[in-house]
Design a protein around this motif. Structure first.
Motif, PDB file in Angstrom:
ATOM      1  N   ILE A   1      23.468 -24.530   5.338  1.00  0.00           N
ATOM      2  CA  ILE A   1      23.261 -25.749   6.273  1.00  0.00           C
ATOM      3  C   ILE A   1      22.912 -25.329   7.579  1.00  0.00           C
ATOM      4  CG2 ILE A   1      24.630 -27.550   7.482  1.00  0.00           C
ATOM      5  CD1 ILE A   1      26.081 -27.866   4.728  1.00  0.00           C
ATOM      6  N   ASP A   2      23.653 -24.326   8.313  1.00  0.00           N
ATOM      7  CA  ASP A   2      23.316 -23.839   9.585  1.00  0.00           C
ATOM      8  C   ASP A   2      21.728 -23.269   9.786  1.00  0.00           C
ATOM      9  OD1 ASP A   2      25.955 -24.520  10.235  1.00  0.00           O
ATOM     10  OD2 ASP A   2      26.756 -22.652  10.225  1.00  0.00           O
ATOM     11  N   ARG A   3      21.448 -22.626   8.778  1.00  0.00           N
ATOM     12  CA  ARG A   3      20.172 -21.894   8.501  1.00  0.00           C
ATOM     13  C   ARG A   3      19.029 -23.013   8.470  1.00  0.00           C
ATOM     14  NH1 ARG A   3      21.530 -18.199   5.359  1.00  0.00           N
ATOM     15  NH2 ARG A   3      21.025 -19.351   3.521  1.00  0.00           N
ATOM     16  N   ILE A   4      19.186 -23.727   7.621  1.00  0.00           N
ATOM     17  CA  ILE A   4      18.110 -24.829   7.481  1.00  0.00           C
ATOM     18  C   ILE A   4      18.184 -25.907   8.778  1.00  0.00           C
ATOM     19  CG2 ILE A   4      17.637 -27.147   6.431  1.00  0.00           C
ATOM     20  CD1 ILE A   4      19.112 -25.548   3.732  1.00  0.00           C
ATOM     21  N   LYS A   5      19.098 -25.969   9.224  1.00  0.00           N
ATOM     22  CA  LYS A   5      19.030 -26.971  10.579  1.00  0.00           C
ATOM     23  C   LYS A   5      18.299 -26.150  11.808  1.00  0.00           C
ATOM     24  CE  LYS A   5      23.040 -30.072  10.655  1.00  0.00           C
ATOM     25  NZ  LYS A   5      24.430 -30.507  11.094  1.00  0.00           N
TER      26      LYS A   5
ATOM     27  N   ILE B   1       6.920 -29.806   2.426  1.00  0.00           N
ATOM     28  CA  ILE B   1       7.497 -30.930   2.953  1.00  0.00           C
ATOM     29  C   ILE B   1       6.715 -31.513   4.156  1.00  0.00           C
ATOM     30  CG2 ILE B   1       9.716 -30.969   2.088  1.00  0.00           C
ATOM     31  CD1 ILE B   1      10.705 -29.953   5.026  1.00  0.00           C
ATOM     32  N   GLY B   2       5.332 -30.918   4.422  1.00  0.00           N
ATOM     33  CA  GLY B   2       4.681 -31.071   5.573  1.00  0.00           C
ATOM     34  C   GLY B   2       4.862 -30.122   6.830  1.00  0.00           C
ATOM     35  N   CYS B   3       6.021 -30.238   7.383  1.00  0.00           N
ATOM     36  CA  CYS B   3       6.571 -29.447   8.500  1.00  0.00           C
ATOM     37  C   CYS B   3       6.748 -28.181   8.156  1.00  0.00           C
ATOM     38  CB  CYS B   3       7.358 -30.195   9.355  1.00  0.00           C
ATOM     39  SG  CYS B   3       8.941 -30.579   8.536  1.00  0.00           S
ATOM     40  N   GLY B   4       7.023 -27.954   6.952  1.00  0.00           N
ATOM     41  CA  GLY B   4       7.696 -26.753   6.268  1.00  0.00           C
ATOM     42  C   GLY B   4       7.868 -26.715   4.884  1.00  0.00           C
ATOM     43  N   ILE B   5       8.506 -25.714   4.474  1.00  0.00           N
ATOM     44  CA  ILE B   5       8.852 -25.151   3.201  1.00  0.00           C
ATOM     45  C   ILE B   5      10.274 -25.119   2.921  1.00  0.00           C
ATOM     46  CG2 ILE B   5       8.335 -23.571   1.189  1.00  0.00           C
ATOM     47  CD1 ILE B   5       5.803 -24.879   2.173  1.00  0.00           C
ATOM     48  N   ILE B   6      10.774 -25.901   1.893  1.00  0.00           N
ATOM     49  CA  ILE B   6      12.192 -25.741   1.180  1.00  0.00           C
ATOM     50  C   ILE B   6      12.207 -24.913   0.246  1.00  0.00           C
ATOM     51  CG2 ILE B   6      14.178 -27.035   0.343  1.00  0.00           C
ATOM     52  CD1 ILE B   6      13.156 -29.405   1.981  1.00  0.00           C
ATOM     53  N   THR B   7      13.087 -23.988   0.166  1.00  0.00           N
ATOM     54  CA  THR B   7      13.203 -22.963  -1.038  1.00  0.00           C
ATOM     55  C   THR B   7      14.471 -23.342  -1.626  1.00  0.00           C
ATOM     56  OG1 THR B   7      11.947 -21.229   0.272  1.00  0.00           O
ATOM     57  CG2 THR B   7      13.486 -20.590  -1.714  1.00  0.00           C
TER      58      THR B   7
ATOM     59  N   SER C   1      14.888 -27.177  13.055  1.00  0.00           N
ATOM     60  CA  SER C   1      15.077 -28.045  14.219  1.00  0.00           C
ATOM     61  C   SER C   1      15.861 -29.505  13.794  1.00  0.00           C
ATOM     62  CB  SER C   1      13.901 -27.770  15.167  1.00  0.00           C
ATOM     63  OG  SER C   1      13.534 -26.665  15.537  1.00  0.00           O
ATOM     64  N   LEU C   2      16.623 -29.521  12.887  1.00  0.00           N
ATOM     65  CA  LEU C   2      17.120 -30.698  12.474  1.00  0.00           C
ATOM     66  C   LEU C   2      18.288 -31.039  13.156  1.00  0.00           C
ATOM     67  CD1 LEU C   2      16.955 -30.406   8.706  1.00  0.00           C
ATOM     68  CD2 LEU C   2      15.409 -31.592  10.001  1.00  0.00           C
ATOM     69  N   ASP C   3      18.717 -32.266  13.290  1.00  0.00           N
ATOM     70  CA  ASP C   3      19.726 -32.996  14.004  1.00  0.00           C
ATOM     71  C   ASP C   3      20.234 -34.125  13.169  1.00  0.00           C
ATOM     72  OD1 ASP C   3      21.741 -33.441  15.823  1.00  0.00           O
ATOM     73  OD2 ASP C   3      20.737 -34.790  17.134  1.00  0.00           O
TER      74      ASP C   3
ATOM     75  N   ALA D   1      14.946 -22.940   4.470  1.00  0.00           N
ATOM     76  CA  ALA D   1      13.741 -23.811   4.799  1.00  0.00           C
ATOM     77  C   ALA D   1      13.168 -22.959   6.270  1.00  0.00           C
ATOM     78  CB  ALA D   1      14.252 -25.098   5.173  1.00  0.00           C
ATOM     79  N   HIS D   2      11.795 -23.227   6.033  1.00  0.00           N
ATOM     80  CA  HIS D   2      11.157 -22.507   7.317  1.00  0.00           C
ATOM     81  C   HIS D   2      10.112 -23.699   7.634  1.00  0.00           C
ATOM     82  CE1 HIS D   2      12.871 -18.798   7.044  1.00  0.00           C
ATOM     83  NE2 HIS D   2      12.702 -18.620   5.821  1.00  0.00           N
ATOM     84  N   LYS D   3       9.738 -23.556   8.764  1.00  0.00           N
ATOM     85  CA  LYS D   3       8.625 -24.156   9.472  1.00  0.00           C
ATOM     86  C   LYS D   3       7.301 -23.579   8.888  1.00  0.00           C
ATOM     87  CE  LYS D   3      10.690 -26.342  13.458  1.00  0.00           C
ATOM     88  NZ  LYS D   3      10.569 -26.637  14.958  1.00  0.00           N
TER      89      LYS D   3
END
Length: 84
Positions: free
Chosen positions: A21-25, A64-70, A29-31, A81-83
């Motif tokens: 969760i921390d890594r993905i946020k 996801i457009g802005c990044g990739i979820i693994t 840059s999720l809030d 997830a990475h931008k």
């Protein structure tokens, strides 16, 4: 048209760890309060577009457009997830 695959058919199994969760946020840059729900929604949206979800080896990669979820293909754990 919704592309069907194992990942989309098992969305209810998707989860992650506290560290995940921390890594993905941090990486995206999720809030938001529920990172897993956010990722599930992004995966659903990607499933409506051709070539947005691919499997390579033991992981699913979701564009996801802005990044990739693994996501791990066996445990359905969101690894990172990475931008782009």
């Amino acid at each position: 048209m919704m592309i069907e695959n194992d990942l989309l058919q098992n969305l209810e199994k998707i989860h992650t760890t506290e560290m995940g969760i921390d890594r993905i946020k941090r990486n995206l840059s999720l809030d938001c309060d529920d990172v897993v729900e956010w990722c599930e929604n992004q995966i659903k949206l990607a499933g409506m577009q051709d070539e947005k979800i691919s499997r390579k080896g033991k992981n699913w990669y979701v564009d996801i457009g802005c990044g990739i979820i693994t996501v791990n293909a066996y445990s359905y754990t969101i690894i990172t997830a990475h931008k782009k």
